[in-house]
Design a protein around this motif. Structure first.
Motif: not given
Length: 546
Positions: A21, A24, A28, A32, A38, A42, A97, A99-100, A103, A389
């Protein structure tokens, strides 16, 4: 099975998640996969946290689509993901952050739990590592990289793993483990609850474990899930949240869609078709398909029956309304009428393919010890497709800080007819959590549709309608106003229906807060209404080219 001895596998999947990824990890706080869904997710994860600790009885009465009821139920509630993030949020980690982090954790969990499942079934560590890599980074996962709930698909192999463990040791400890896995799967993804439940019923019929203990723990799990499922039923009754036959059919895969790749580079020729909805790009890769066929030569019939049954169930389910099986579910099973994309049944097939991959490599490794390493490297090479991204805004708007402290009763942010703007409004709402008319989701309530229509034509009926439903403040993004919008705003001010409260910095045009039902004007406002830029207290800039 003691988990600490599998720590090396967990570390491996964490390293691979970062690699697959990249970049990413160093972004962070702002990356998205797409500046759309996203932001919704979030907001959902943030609302889960906020409501749990501030108004737990109103979890599903979320702050979008005011004054609609059960607005969280217009989409996935993601609560099983959110609870894992609560410790991070409690330490001040921002919503995007967190949310990521979810991920990255999603990819790690997919790999690790598929590893646990396939090692339990086959006893092959080499096969389990390769199967975990396949399951974590199957092309479907990257196609859905803007949907954290489909990256967070480790709960499905964990669910099957827990059932198999119980079938082998049918005591209370393993029964409780299965019930907990069932609960977590249902809390993380409503689709997985439906798909996984059918797959588990099928698997129970195959394995025939003692039923008494898991019947008890399943009942407890369903009772705990009920408060998270009931709002979907109520919202469906209130707002007709159902998919039409034609819409569901359009998201039902054709058999040929299983050969449709996304547009990532592969080390071999593939077929892609941009005219087909990405939901139906279901190609799992040549290596997994080939190993699934090779697995038959192992003659490990119990494992093969289990793996192929999940493969076929997911395949048939993905064909949706093209099959009698799904037509029966669509017409008679509660909940299936609200599922837009039957093609997502592919997640069940991926679990089955992971099992078959492990069986095949375990069988080959008995003759060639290096097979597992080679297969793992081959999967990484085959499945690696860099994600594009996008950079989300990280600066909190002053107007949202104002809303967090002033706590207006209800806000409408205009313009609202552009869905792309609505995504941003939802992301910004994580700052203040105040009720807003705006929103975007899998469904939209009738009042929102009416308001968006009135706003699109800048009808003079818009403001009376906002006042009728209880909106107290209107936020106008100056940059979004065209000449018709400025003319409408001027009319509302001249009639005393809107009074300016304050201008906040935001680009060259600013964000303007108005109070509904009061008078208020200013020379600066009239300058903006005349089509002139207004001035900020702080400097700002933007990269326009390239």
């Amino acid at each position: 099975m003691k988990l600490p001895k599998h720590a090396a596998a967990a570390v491996l999947f964490a390293v691979l998640a970062i690699f697959m990824t990249w970049p990413l990890l160093p972004n962070l706080n702002r990356a998205v996969a797409y500046p759309g869904d996203p932001y919704i997710n979030t907001w959902i994860l943030d609302w889960d946290y906020h409501a749990t600790f501030h108004q737990p009885g109103r979890l599903f009465q979320a702050n979008i689509f005011y004054p609609a009821k059960y607005s969280l139920a217009f989409s996935e509630n993601l609560y099983g993901i959110a609870v894992v993030l609560f410790p991070l949020r409690a330490t001040g980690v921002p919503p995007l952050t967190a949310y990521n982090v979810a991920m990255l954790l999603g990819y790690v969990m997919c790999g690790f739990f598929a590893y646990l499942l396939t090692r339990e079934v086959t006893g092959s560590t080499a096969g389990a590592i390769a199967a975990g890599i396949f399951y974590a980074f199957v092309p479907f996962r990257f196609t859905h990289s803007s949907h954290v709930q489909y990256v967070w698909a480790g709960t499905l192999p964990l669910l099957l793993y827990a059932l198999i463990r119980y079938a082998r040791m049918p005591d209370w400890r393993h029964a409780i483990g299965f019930g907990a896995a069932f609960l977590w799967n249902g809390l993380s993804n409503v689709h997985f609850f439906f798909f996984g439940s059918i797959a588990i019923v099928m698997t129970i019929a195959l394995l025939r474990p003692p039923l008494r203990r898991i019947a008890v723990t399943l009942t407890v799990a369903l009772l705990l899930l009920a408060p998270f499922l009931y709002p979907y039923h109520e919202a469906s009754k209130l707002y007709g949240m159902e998919r039409s036959w034609d819409e569901t059919l359009s998201y039902s895969a054709q058999p040929a869609d299983w050969l449709l790749d996304n547009f990532a580079h592969r080390p071999y020729p593939t077929h892609s078709d941009p005219t087909v909805n990405p939901e139906r790009w279901l190609f799992p890769g040549v290596l997994a398909l080939g190993l699934a066929l090779i697995a038959i030569a192992s003659r490990q019939w119990k494992s093969l029956v289990l793996g192929w049954s999940w493969v076929l169930l997911g395949f048939i389910g993905s064909l949706g309304l093209h099959t009698p099986f799904y037509r029966l579910l669509f017409n008679y099973a509660p909940g299936f009428h609200a599922i837009r994309a039957p093609a997502r049944w592919a997640v069940i097939t991926h679990v089955g393919l992971a099992l078959l991959v492990a069986v095949a490599i375990g069988w080959i490794a008995k003759r060639a010890a290096w097979a597992g390493v080679v297969a793992s490297i081959a999967f990484v090479a085959e499945l690696h497709g860099p994600i594009r991204w996008y950079m989300a805004p990280t600066v909190v708007r002053p107007v949202d800080r104002w809303a967090a402290t002033a706590r207006p009763h209800a806000i409408a942010e205009l313009p609202m007819s552009d869905q792309n703007d609505e995504y941003g409004v939802m992301l910004n709402a994580t700052v203040h959590h105040r009720p807003i008319v705006n929103g975007v989701s899998g469904f939209a309530p009738p009042e929102y549709v009416k308001l968006a229509s009135l706003e699109q034509s800048w009808s003079d009926d818009l403001l009376p309608e906002l006042a009728r439903i209880g909106v107290t403040h209107v936020v106008v993004r100056g940059v979004g106003l065209d000449a018709a919008g400025r003319a409408w705003l001027a009319r509302m001010i001249d009639r005393g229906l809107l009074g300016v409260v304050r201008r906040f910095d935001d680009g060259a045009w600013g964000d303007w807060v108005f109070r509904v039902g009061v008078r208020g004007d200013s020379p600066e406002l009239r300058s903006m209404l005349g089509g002139h830029v207004t001035y900020n207290e702080s400097t700002f800039g933007a990269l326009v080219q390239p």
